[in-house]
Design a protein around this motif. Structure first.
Motif, PDB file in Angstrom:
ATOM      1  N   GLU A  35       6.288  34.567  62.651  1.00  0.00           N
ATOM      2  CA  GLU A  35       6.865  35.612  62.046  1.00  0.00           C
ATOM      3  C   GLU A  35       7.716  36.789  62.976  1.00  0.00           C
ATOM      4  O   GLU A  35       8.733  37.061  62.840  1.00  0.00           O
ATOM      5  CB  GLU A  35       5.870  36.487  61.126  1.00  0.00           C
ATOM      6  N   HIS A  85       3.913  19.214  54.796  1.00  0.00           N
ATOM      7  CA  HIS A  85       4.692  19.371  53.649  1.00  0.00           C
ATOM      8  C   HIS A  85       5.453  18.127  53.062  1.00  0.00           C
ATOM      9  O   HIS A  85       5.481  17.694  51.732  1.00  0.00           O
ATOM     10  CB  HIS A  85       5.708  20.541  53.777  1.00  0.00           C
ATOM     11  N   HIS A 105      12.156  23.144  49.791  1.00  0.00           N
ATOM     12  CA  HIS A 105      11.663  24.736  49.458  1.00  0.00           C
ATOM     13  C   HIS A 105      10.669  25.177  50.514  1.00  0.00           C
ATOM     14  O   HIS A 105      10.426  26.307  51.121  1.00  0.00           O
ATOM     15  CB  HIS A 105      11.262  25.032  48.084  1.00  0.00           C
ATOM     16  N   ALA A 106       9.501  24.292  50.775  1.00  0.00           N
ATOM     17  CA  ALA A 106       8.163  24.581  51.301  1.00  0.00           C
ATOM     18  C   ALA A 106       8.786  24.776  53.192  1.00  0.00           C
ATOM     19  O   ALA A 106       8.272  25.507  53.669  1.00  0.00           O
ATOM     20  CB  ALA A 106       7.284  23.568  51.456  1.00  0.00           C
ATOM     21  N   ASP A 109      10.269  28.000  53.824  1.00  0.00           N
ATOM     22  CA  ASP A 109       9.392  28.878  53.904  1.00  0.00           C
ATOM     23  C   ASP A 109       8.612  28.890  55.230  1.00  0.00           C
ATOM     24  O   ASP A 109       7.991  30.095  55.640  1.00  0.00           O
ATOM     25  CB  ASP A 109       8.308  28.883  52.680  1.00  0.00           C
ATOM     26  N   GLU A 110       8.746  28.032  55.799  1.00  0.00           N
ATOM     27  CA  GLU A 110       8.086  27.800  57.381  1.00  0.00           C
ATOM     28  C   GLU A 110       9.280  28.249  58.478  1.00  0.00           C
ATOM     29  O   GLU A 110       8.818  28.521  59.584  1.00  0.00           O
ATOM     30  CB  GLU A 110       7.832  26.208  57.788  1.00  0.00           C
ATOM     31  N   ARG A 111      10.205  28.841  57.887  1.00  0.00           N
ATOM     32  CA  ARG A 111      11.408  29.523  58.862  1.00  0.00           C
ATOM     33  C   ARG A 111      12.111  28.673  59.831  1.00  0.00           C
ATOM     34  O   ARG A 111      12.363  29.221  60.891  1.00  0.00           O
ATOM     35  CB  ARG A 111      10.882  30.812  59.431  1.00  0.00           C
ATOM     36  N   SER A 171      18.670  28.063  55.476  1.00  0.00           N
ATOM     37  CA  SER A 171      17.690  28.904  55.661  1.00  0.00           C
ATOM     38  C   SER A 171      17.710  29.816  56.967  1.00  0.00           C
ATOM     39  O   SER A 171      16.679  30.540  57.033  1.00  0.00           O
ATOM     40  CB  SER A 171      16.164  27.974  55.520  1.00  0.00           C
ATOM     41  N   ASP A 183      14.965  35.910  50.791  1.00  0.00           N
ATOM     42  CA  ASP A 183      14.377  34.500  50.524  1.00  0.00           C
ATOM     43  C   ASP A 183      14.740  34.008  48.988  1.00  0.00           C
ATOM     44  O   ASP A 183      14.996  32.838  49.288  1.00  0.00           O
ATOM     45  CB  ASP A 183      12.914  34.704  50.431  1.00  0.00           C
ATOM     46  N   SER A 184      14.988  34.928  48.197  1.00  0.00           N
ATOM     47  CA  SER A 184      15.313  34.466  46.683  1.00  0.00           C
ATOM     48  C   SER A 184      16.878  33.720  47.174  1.00  0.00           C
ATOM     49  O   SER A 184      16.904  32.837  46.482  1.00  0.00           O
ATOM     50  CB  SER A 184      15.439  35.461  45.945  1.00  0.00           C
ATOM     51  N   HIS A 187      16.591  30.374  48.770  1.00  0.00           N
ATOM     52  CA  HIS A 187      15.903  29.326  47.952  1.00  0.00           C
ATOM     53  C   HIS A 187      17.000  28.957  46.547  1.00  0.00           C
ATOM     54  O   HIS A 187      17.174  27.625  46.107  1.00  0.00           O
ATOM     55  CB  HIS A 187      14.564  29.732  47.041  1.00  0.00           C
TER      56      HIS A 187
END
Length: 225
Positions: A35, A85, A105-106, A109-111, A171, A183-184, A187
Motif C-alpha cells: 500500500e 485469485h 477485479h480481484a 484490488d491487488e494494485r 488499474s 477504485d469504483s 472496476h
C-alpha cells in the motif's frame, strides 16, 4: 533416557518452521509495504511501513534487510496472490466467463497496475524467483482464458497478453489525478473492457492481432537494447 543411550545429533535435513507470529508479521509488513509503495512509490519510508504494519523497525529489517529486498518480496507477494485469485476463480465459478471477471477485479484490488511504475531500472526483473512466479502466474491466467474460449464464452481473437496489459493499464492511477473513489472507476472500466471480451455480442473486428506473452517479452527486450 537410559544411561549409555546414544543421541542422534545428525541434521534432519529439514529447515525449522517459522513461528506463527513471525509469519503474521511478515504478511503484515508485505501488505503495508504494497500500500505504501502504491501511494508514495519506491522511496516510501521504511519506518512508516513498519508503523503501518504494526511492527518495530527491527522486525522489518529482520525479515527484509534493505529496501531492494523488501521491494523484491512485495512483487513476489502480489504475483503469488494474483495467481491464487486466478486458480480460485476458476475453481469456484461454474461459468468460465464469470471466473475471468472475478479474477480480473480481484487482481485489480491487488494494485498490480499501480505497482508497475514503481519498478525502477535497477529492479532485477530476471531474478529466478520472479521468473518462476511469473511463469506460474501466466499459466494460471492462460488456463482461465482458454477455459472461456473453449466454452465459447470468450472471443477467439484475443490472447492472455491482451488481458494482462489492459488490467495493468486500467488499474493504474492517473498521475496528478485527484479523483475521489478511484477504485469504483477502475472496476467500472474493467467491466466495460470485460464485456467487450464476450464472444457474443463482441463481434466487432479488433485492430491488430492478439497479443501473446512472447510478443510482450520481445517488446520489453527491444526497449532495453
Amino acid at each position: 533416557m537410559q544411561a549409555g543411550t546414544a543421541v542422534d545429533t545428525r541434521p534432519t535435513g529439514r529447515a525449522p518452521r517459522p513461528r506463527a507470529d513471525a509469519v503474521r508479521n511478515r504478511e503484515r509488513i508485505l501488505a503495508a509495504a504494497r500500500e505504501m509503495l502504491v501511494e508514495q512509490g519506491a522511496g516510501a519510508p521504511l519506518d512508516e511501513i513498519a508503523r503501518r504494519a504494526g511492527v518495530g523497525n527491527a522486525t522489518l529489517y529482520r525479515h527484509f534487510p534493505d529496501r531492494a529486498a523488501l521491494v523484491h518480496h512485495v512483487v513476489l507477494y502480489v504475483m503469488d496472490r494474483v495467481t491464487a485469485h486466478a486458480e480460485d476463480s476458476l475453481a469456484q465459478e461454474p461459468d468460465a466467463f464469470a471466473a475471468l471477471c472475478r479474477f480480473t477485479h480481484a487482481a485489480a484490488d491487488e494494485r498490480v497496475g499501480a505497482l508497475c511504475p514503481m519498478l525502477a531500472d535497477d529492479f532485477d526483473r530476471d531474478h529466478p524467483e520472479l521468473l518462476a512466479a511469473r511463469t506460474t502466474l501466466e499459466e494460471a491466467v492462460e488456463t482461465l482464458v482458454r477455459a472461456g474460449q473453449d466454452a465459447g464464452l470468450l472471443r477467439a481473437d484475443i490472447a492472455v497478453g491482451d488481458l494482462l496489459v489492459a488490467l495493468s493499464q486500467l488499474s493504474r492511477p492517473l498521475p496528478g489525478f485527484g479523483c475521489p473513489d478511484l477504485d469504483s472507476f477502475v472496476h467500472r472500466h474493467l467491466q466495460l473492457f470485460l464485456d467487450g471480451l464476450r464472444a457474443v455480442p463482441g463481434r466487432s473486428q479488433l485492430p491488430g492481432a492478439p497479443v501473446t506473452l512472447e510478443d510482450l517479452r520481445q517488446h520489453q527486450a527491444a526497449k532495453t537494447m
